[in-house]
Design a protein around this motif. Sequence first.
Motif, PDB file in Angstrom:
ATOM      1  N   ASP A 161       1.113  -1.199   0.129  1.00  0.00           N
ATOM      2  CA  ASP A 161       0.085   0.021  -0.208  1.00  0.00           C
ATOM      3  C   ASP A 161       0.697   1.188  -0.106  1.00  0.00           C
ATOM      4  O   ASP A 161       0.656   2.400  -0.695  1.00  0.00           O
ATOM      5  CB  ASP A 161      -0.933   0.095   1.127  1.00  0.00           C
ATOM      6  CG  ASP A 161      -1.974  -0.931   1.030  1.00  0.00           C
ATOM      7  OD1 ASP A 161      -2.102  -1.368  -0.165  1.00  0.00           O
ATOM      8  OD2 ASP A 161      -2.727  -1.494   2.103  1.00  0.00           O
ATOM      9  N   LEU A 162       1.652   1.286   0.691  1.00  0.00           N
ATOM     10  CA  LEU A 162       2.832   2.310   0.731  1.00  0.00           C
ATOM     11  C   LEU A 162       3.544   2.488  -0.579  1.00  0.00           C
ATOM     12  O   LEU A 162       3.446   3.816  -0.945  1.00  0.00           O
ATOM     13  CB  LEU A 162       3.894   2.438   1.869  1.00  0.00           C
ATOM     14  CG  LEU A 162       4.857   3.323   2.034  1.00  0.00           C
ATOM     15  CD1 LEU A 162       4.271   4.722   2.335  1.00  0.00           C
ATOM     16  CD2 LEU A 162       5.907   2.709   3.199  1.00  0.00           C
ATOM     17  N   GLN A 163       4.073   1.815  -1.173  1.00  0.00           N
ATOM     18  CA  GLN A 163       4.707   1.838  -2.467  1.00  0.00           C
ATOM     19  C   GLN A 163       3.708   2.232  -3.428  1.00  0.00           C
ATOM     20  O   GLN A 163       3.783   3.435  -4.381  1.00  0.00           O
ATOM     21  CB  GLN A 163       5.341   0.657  -3.013  1.00  0.00           C
ATOM     22  CG  GLN A 163       6.661   0.112  -2.025  1.00  0.00           C
ATOM     23  CD  GLN A 163       7.585   1.474  -2.109  1.00  0.00           C
ATOM     24  OE1 GLN A 163       7.877   1.700  -3.295  1.00  0.00           O
ATOM     25  NE2 GLN A 163       8.361   1.323  -1.173  1.00  0.00           N
ATOM     26  N   MET A 179       5.980  12.197   5.531  1.00  0.00           N
ATOM     27  CA  MET A 179       5.165  10.786   6.185  1.00  0.00           C
ATOM     28  C   MET A 179       5.558  10.501   7.597  1.00  0.00           C
ATOM     29  O   MET A 179       6.751  10.786   8.122  1.00  0.00           O
ATOM     30  CB  MET A 179       5.391   9.750   5.226  1.00  0.00           C
ATOM     31  CG  MET A 179       6.715   9.158   5.320  1.00  0.00           C
ATOM     32  SD  MET A 179       7.233   7.594   4.525  1.00  0.00           S
ATOM     33  CE  MET A 179       6.196   6.524   5.387  1.00  0.00           C
ATOM     34  N   GLU A 180       4.696  10.446   8.480  1.00  0.00           N
ATOM     35  CA  GLU A 180       4.836   9.625   9.799  1.00  0.00           C
ATOM     36  C   GLU A 180       5.395   8.436   9.458  1.00  0.00           C
ATOM     37  O   GLU A 180       4.747   7.434   8.947  1.00  0.00           O
ATOM     38  CB  GLU A 180       3.372   9.661  10.716  1.00  0.00           C
ATOM     39  CG  GLU A 180       2.971  11.036  11.080  1.00  0.00           C
ATOM     40  CD  GLU A 180       1.621  11.074  11.503  1.00  0.00           C
ATOM     41  OE1 GLU A 180       1.560  10.290  12.472  1.00  0.00           O
ATOM     42  OE2 GLU A 180       0.796  11.627  11.371  1.00  0.00           O
ATOM     43  N   VAL A 181       6.452   8.092  10.452  1.00  0.00           N
ATOM     44  CA  VAL A 181       7.189   6.670  10.189  1.00  0.00           C
ATOM     45  C   VAL A 181       7.033   6.040  11.566  1.00  0.00           C
ATOM     46  O   VAL A 181       7.635   6.489  12.558  1.00  0.00           O
ATOM     47  CB  VAL A 181       8.561   6.790   9.728  1.00  0.00           C
ATOM     48  CG1 VAL A 181       9.029   5.215   9.754  1.00  0.00           C
ATOM     49  CG2 VAL A 181       8.563   7.550   8.412  1.00  0.00           C
ATOM     50  N   VAL A 191       8.918   0.275   5.294  1.00  0.00           N
ATOM     51  CA  VAL A 191       9.498   1.362   4.474  1.00  0.00           C
ATOM     52  C   VAL A 191      10.571   0.828   3.485  1.00  0.00           C
ATOM     53  O   VAL A 191      11.268   1.483   2.883  1.00  0.00           O
ATOM     54  CB  VAL A 191      10.099   2.438   5.218  1.00  0.00           C
ATOM     55  CG1 VAL A 191       8.831   3.113   6.218  1.00  0.00           C
ATOM     56  CG2 VAL A 191      10.941   1.821   6.365  1.00  0.00           C
ATOM     57  N   ALA A 192      10.693  -0.393   3.213  1.00  0.00           N
ATOM     58  CA  ALA A 192      11.709  -0.961   2.276  1.00  0.00           C
ATOM     59  C   ALA A 192      11.494  -0.146   0.995  1.00  0.00           C
ATOM     60  O   ALA A 192      10.476  -0.103   0.622  1.00  0.00           O
ATOM     61  CB  ALA A 192      11.501  -2.350   2.206  1.00  0.00           C
ATOM     62  N   GLY A 193      12.734  -0.039   0.358  1.00  0.00           N
ATOM     63  CA  GLY A 193      12.886   0.647  -0.876  1.00  0.00           C
ATOM     64  C   GLY A 193      12.683   2.167  -0.836  1.00  0.00           C
ATOM     65  O   GLY A 193      12.751   2.794  -2.046  1.00  0.00           O
ATOM     66  N   ILE A 194      12.636   2.633   0.220  1.00  0.00           N
ATOM     67  CA  ILE A 194      12.473   4.166   0.396  1.00  0.00           C
ATOM     68  C   ILE A 194      13.710   4.541   0.859  1.00  0.00           C
ATOM     69  O   ILE A 194      14.226   4.249   1.544  1.00  0.00           O
ATOM     70  CB  ILE A 194      11.405   4.561   1.388  1.00  0.00           C
ATOM     71  CG1 ILE A 194       9.962   4.164   0.876  1.00  0.00           C
ATOM     72  CG2 ILE A 194      11.478   6.042   1.475  1.00  0.00           C
ATOM     73  CD1 ILE A 194       8.719   4.265   1.902  1.00  0.00           C
ATOM     74  N   GLU A 195      14.230   5.746  -0.018  1.00  0.00           N
ATOM     75  CA  GLU A 195      15.527   6.497   0.229  1.00  0.00           C
ATOM     76  C   GLU A 195      15.362   7.877   0.844  1.00  0.00           C
ATOM     77  O   GLU A 195      14.530   8.833   0.350  1.00  0.00           O
ATOM     78  CB  GLU A 195      16.427   6.707  -0.715  1.00  0.00           C
ATOM     79  CG  GLU A 195      17.713   7.622  -0.285  1.00  0.00           C
ATOM     80  CD  GLU A 195      18.700   7.537  -1.562  1.00  0.00           C
ATOM     81  OE1 GLU A 195      19.692   8.409  -1.126  1.00  0.00           O
ATOM     82  OE2 GLU A 195      18.552   7.030  -2.508  1.00  0.00           O
ATOM     83  N   TYR A 196      15.092   7.944   2.316  1.00  0.00           N
ATOM     84  CA  TYR A 196      14.849   9.330   2.835  1.00  0.00           C
ATOM     85  C   TYR A 196      15.859  10.216   2.835  1.00  0.00           C
ATOM     86  O   TYR A 196      16.966  10.081   2.885  1.00  0.00           O
ATOM     87  CB  TYR A 196      14.595   8.940   4.382  1.00  0.00           C
ATOM     88  CG  TYR A 196      13.176   8.184   4.511  1.00  0.00           C
ATOM     89  CD1 TYR A 196      11.942   8.815   4.673  1.00  0.00           C
ATOM     90  CD2 TYR A 196      13.181   7.006   4.852  1.00  0.00           C
ATOM     91  CE1 TYR A 196      10.752   8.291   4.943  1.00  0.00           C
ATOM     92  CE2 TYR A 196      12.060   6.027   5.090  1.00  0.00           C
ATOM     93  CZ  TYR A 196      10.829   7.071   5.176  1.00  0.00           C
ATOM     94  OH  TYR A 196       9.556   6.248   5.128  1.00  0.00           O
ATOM     95  N   ASP A 197      15.057  11.561   2.639  1.00  0.00           N
ATOM     96  CA  ASP A 197      16.178  12.695   2.652  1.00  0.00           C
ATOM     97  C   ASP A 197      16.387  13.378   3.898  1.00  0.00           C
ATOM     98  O   ASP A 197      17.530  14.089   4.147  1.00  0.00           O
ATOM     99  CB  ASP A 197      15.651  13.761   1.471  1.00  0.00           C
ATOM    100  CG  ASP A 197      15.456  13.008   0.117  1.00  0.00           C
ATOM    101  OD1 ASP A 197      16.478  13.106  -0.504  1.00  0.00           O
ATOM    102  OD2 ASP A 197      14.408  12.350   0.079  1.00  0.00           O
ATOM    103  N   CYS A 198      15.403  13.411   4.698  1.00  0.00           N
ATOM    104  CA  CYS A 198      15.538  14.229   5.913  1.00  0.00           C
ATOM    105  C   CYS A 198      14.593  13.165   6.936  1.00  0.00           C
ATOM    106  O   CYS A 198      13.337  12.893   6.786  1.00  0.00           O
ATOM    107  CB  CYS A 198      14.610  15.467   5.903  1.00  0.00           C
ATOM    108  SG  CYS A 198      14.306  16.060   7.599  1.00  0.00           S
TER     109      CYS A 198
END
Length: 493
Positions: A161-163, A179-181, A191-198
């Motif tokens: 759902d997230l992707q 997003m709230e994590v 959150v696999a596959g996500i590259e966070y910036d901040c």
Amino acid sequence: MKKQLAALLELLPKAEVIGETEKVITDVTADSRTVIAGSLFICLKGATVDGHKFLPMAAGKGAVAALVEDVPEVIPEGMTIIKVADTRAAMEVVTPFFLDYPGRKLRMIGLTGTNGKTTTTNIIRLLLRKAGYKVGLIGTINIMIEDEVTVSHNTTPDVVDLQKTLAKMVDAGCDYCVMEVSSHALVLKRVAGIEYDCGLLTNITQDHLDFHKTMENYRDAKSLLFEHLSDGNKPNKHAVFNMDDPSSAIIKARTKVPVMSFGKEHTNDIYPLSYTIGAKEMHLLLMTPVGEMDLNLKITGEFNVYNVMSAVATALAEGISKEIICEVLDGFEGVPGRFQLVEAGQPYTVVVDYAHTPDGLENVLNTARAITKGKLWVVFGCGGDRDAKKRPIMGDLALRLADKIVVTSDNPRTEDPEKILDDICVALQDIPEGKTVVRIADRLTAIHHALAKAEPQDVILIAGKGHENYQILKDKTIHFDDREVVLEYWSEK
């Protein structure tokens, strides 16, 4: 979105494949109800449901391949079976690839912490939009893609759902996702596959110990967001920390990207020079790296001082101007269910808040006390099937900080509501003179009791559910909205 099955199989080199591999996959899903023609169906083993049982149903709806841990005795005709050791781990690899890694195309801002995430994400969203960006938001209350809003069911959705949500944001032309994590999402790799910036840490106080068992495990779960910030190739990454929270120093030491700090000490990048809290507004003077910010806010409470500082720190790290920040904050009117005043023509003040942790309850009670001229009421409970250790702690806080305590149900789920109240009332034995404690398991009756007994100049804080418009009982979920209860009670008056 389409992918060759052979391309997906390259991601799973240890998989055992039974059937044809020259197929086109049109969708990836772990929910048999959403299968379409050409789907890859993922069989997940849950605590109560085993997805393998739904394999025939998925095949009947057009699934052409399935990820399994157990090969079925009878393989549906024409279906390719992909056996792996762990279908959940395989899902974490396959799903982001199938959707072309949307979490790498957006600038991702992830907020984690026990309290403050929802208000802060909403402020950051408004700041980014005012700066001209297209923004998506994923949070406890809702999911927003620009102005399109859908209701959330989890703080952080599952991997599929997230992707898919992130892919919709990319398709809509969004620049950012805020997003709230949740700690669960980090540990369970949603959150696999996500590259966070901040990454932003609001605070860490007691919650979810039914899952994490210890505060150290809970903190380590939150820490995962910051430990992995340096992964990948995106430029201009940073972390934002509330240095008044003891966990920040520990997690900051594990972080390899530039840091922006906030807190009361003048050693921080952002700190308050002064603030004045009113019943419905607050004046806040902040020192920041771009000079003083003089803010006249329509939200109140010391906890909102921290929410504002965290949003300001993130915005400055993202290059948003002082002028935009001040303009947006002066116009921000809060988030539903977060210290929300309910006006129904009543002669006293009613506040609804989502506070469901010891720290959250303490914060809102202190803020409510500051605006109370008469007696301070609190109507609250604790969720069932959740951390039971916090129940007596919250009972103790209520007794110390309020005058009139009404203990009731929150979302009892499968637990006996009376047992939950027993746990809370362990701390409500020695009642000081001038204070009262009432125990009413039915939440509607409990709220009505406070509304009927309160006097002018009193403040009633109804805590625990905030924006929620439902109550989860043992055998069903019913419509229930604390705000509606107040409005309906006074409309009948």
